[in-house]
Scaffold this motif. Structure first.
Motif, PDB file in Angstrom:
ATOM      1  N   LYS A 215      47.199  35.740  41.832  1.00 60.61           N
ATOM      2  CA  LYS A 215      46.369  36.678  42.856  1.00 60.61           C
ATOM      3  C   LYS A 215      46.071  38.004  41.963  1.00 60.61           C
ATOM      4  O   LYS A 215      45.091  38.561  42.216  1.00 60.61           O
ATOM      5  N   GLU A 217      45.564  38.183  38.600  1.00 56.63           N
ATOM      6  CA  GLU A 217      44.421  37.880  37.890  1.00 56.63           C
ATOM      7  C   GLU A 217      43.006  37.867  38.774  1.00 56.63           C
ATOM      8  O   GLU A 217      41.981  38.223  38.079  1.00 56.63           O
ATOM      9  N   GLU A 218      43.050  37.431  39.959  1.00 54.52           N
ATOM     10  CA  GLU A 218      41.998  37.136  40.544  1.00 54.52           C
ATOM     11  C   GLU A 218      41.360  38.475  41.029  1.00 54.52           C
ATOM     12  O   GLU A 218      40.197  38.766  41.172  1.00 54.52           O
ATOM     13  N   GLU A 219      42.368  39.448  41.607  1.00 52.44           N
ATOM     14  CA  GLU A 219      41.963  40.695  41.719  1.00 52.44           C
ATOM     15  C   GLU A 219      41.442  41.518  40.555  1.00 52.44           C
ATOM     16  O   GLU A 219      40.451  42.398  40.780  1.00 52.44           O
ATOM     17  N   GLU A 220      42.113  41.333  39.207  1.00 45.27           N
ATOM     18  CA  GLU A 220      41.437  41.981  38.243  1.00 45.27           C
ATOM     19  C   GLU A 220      40.009  41.532  38.183  1.00 45.27           C
ATOM     20  O   GLU A 220      39.111  42.305  37.547  1.00 45.27           O
ATOM     21  N   ARG A 221      39.686  40.132  38.379  1.00 42.34           N
ATOM     22  CA  ARG A 221      38.379  39.561  38.031  1.00 42.34           C
ATOM     23  C   ARG A 221      37.404  40.284  39.044  1.00 42.34           C
ATOM     24  O   ARG A 221      36.207  40.490  38.527  1.00 42.34           O
ATOM     25  N   LYS A 222      37.895  40.317  40.182  1.00 41.98           N
ATOM     26  CA  LYS A 222      36.929  40.853  41.380  1.00 41.98           C
ATOM     27  C   LYS A 222      36.574  42.335  40.858  1.00 41.98           C
ATOM     28  O   LYS A 222      35.452  42.831  41.096  1.00 41.98           O
ATOM     29  N   HIS A 223      37.648  43.200  40.449  1.00 37.56           N
ATOM     30  CA  HIS A 223      37.276  44.450  40.144  1.00 37.56           C
ATOM     31  C   HIS A 223      36.249  44.557  38.827  1.00 37.56           C
ATOM     32  O   HIS A 223      35.598  45.455  38.947  1.00 37.56           O
ATOM     33  N   ARG A 224      36.518  43.701  37.858  1.00 39.85           N
ATOM     34  CA  ARG A 224      35.609  43.749  36.701  1.00 39.85           C
ATOM     35  C   ARG A 224      34.216  43.392  37.203  1.00 39.85           C
ATOM     36  O   ARG A 224      33.269  43.807  36.615  1.00 39.85           O
ATOM     37  N   ARG A 225      33.966  42.411  38.055  1.00 34.84           N
ATOM     38  CA  ARG A 225      32.686  42.103  38.563  1.00 34.84           C
ATOM     39  C   ARG A 225      32.034  43.143  39.252  1.00 34.84           C
ATOM     40  O   ARG A 225      30.873  43.529  39.067  1.00 34.84           O
ATOM     41  N   ALA A 226      33.068  43.824  40.103  1.00 30.90           N
ATOM     42  CA  ALA A 226      32.202  44.886  40.799  1.00 30.90           C
ATOM     43  C   ALA A 226      31.978  46.043  39.898  1.00 30.90           C
ATOM     44  O   ALA A 226      30.910  46.704  40.201  1.00 30.90           O
ATOM     45  N   ARG A 229      28.717  45.190  38.362  1.00 27.82           N
ATOM     46  CA  ARG A 229      27.634  45.153  39.265  1.00 27.82           C
ATOM     47  C   ARG A 229      27.003  46.607  39.410  1.00 27.82           C
ATOM     48  O   ARG A 229      25.883  47.147  39.298  1.00 27.82           O
TER      49      ARG A 229
END
Length: 237
Positions: A215, A217-226, A229
């Protein structure tokens, strides 16, 4: 045990009839009153012995002929009588008992026990099945009540079953948590259960830690993608 007791009472009866009087101060087995001399007391004791022997012999004959009725305890509470087991364990044992009580009469008879052992992957001979029942059959009715069924696991936990006993095989192969390590003694039995619970808790904790890590790692990926963008939109304006 019952045969020895009957033989002892028969021998005493013969001694009373041959002697013609009872010796003063003689102790009677199992708390009977002390017998003193006198024809009336001797007759009373002889009559009592006759009635008791007759009842026991009739009971034994009924058992041998398969016509004996089970003697049920007035009150049976498995939770107070088998305190070494938790409520969950007793419920599991009750569920297993009912599963194989196909006749729904509150007993597991010889054929139902045969099916149980076959389902557990340890089929027994006809003689082996009879010996299994005999080992815990307290009322000599040739079948297992729920209390006698619980005795199997009680004896297994206390290390009171022989290694080649069919009952020990039943306890080992059942889904009830009387582990192989535990059947060698009550102390080891409960220690094994504590260890098993600790292992299970540790395993669950490891799974939860892995889930939390995924969870995170997934949150970190979401933050990096945001963040990517936002940066991209700043350059394209």
């Amino acid at each position: 045990m019952a045969s020895a007791e009957l033989a002892q009472k028969l021998q005493r009866r013969l001694q009373l009839e041959e002697s013609g009087t009872a010796a003063e101060g003689e102790e009677v087995a199992k708390g009977e009153e002390v017998v003193s001399g006198g024809e009336g007391e001797r007759s009373y004791l002889t009559a009592s012995a006759d009635a008791e022997l007759s009842a026991k012999l009739c009971r034994r004959q009924d058992i041998n002929e398969g016509a004996a009725q089970p003697r049920r305890a007035a009150v049976f509470n498995p939770y107070t009588e088998f305190k070494e087991f938790s409520r969950r364990q007793i419920k599991d044992m009750e569920r297993m008992f009912r599963l194989y009580d196909s006749g729904r009469d509150g007993y597991i008879d010889l054929m139902e026990l045969k099916l149980m052992m076959e389902k557990l992957g340890a089929p027994q001979t006809h003689l082996g099945l009879k010996n299994m029942i005999k080992e815990v059959d307290e009322d000599f009715d040739g079948k297992l009540s729920f209390r006698e069924f619980l005795l199997i696991f009680h004896k297994a936990a206390a290390g009171e079953l022989e290694e080649d006993s069919g009952l020990l095989t039943l306890a080992k192969l059942s889904e009830i948590d009387v582990s192989i390590e535990g059947v060698k003694g009550a102390k080891n039995f409960f220690e094994a259960k504590v260890q098993a619970l600790s292992s299970a808790s540790k395993f669950e904790a490891e799974i939860k830690a892995e889930q939390d890590e995924r969870k995170r790692e997934e949150e970190e990926r979401k933050h990096r993608r945001a963040a990517f963008r936002e940066l991209k939109s700043a350059f394209t304006q």
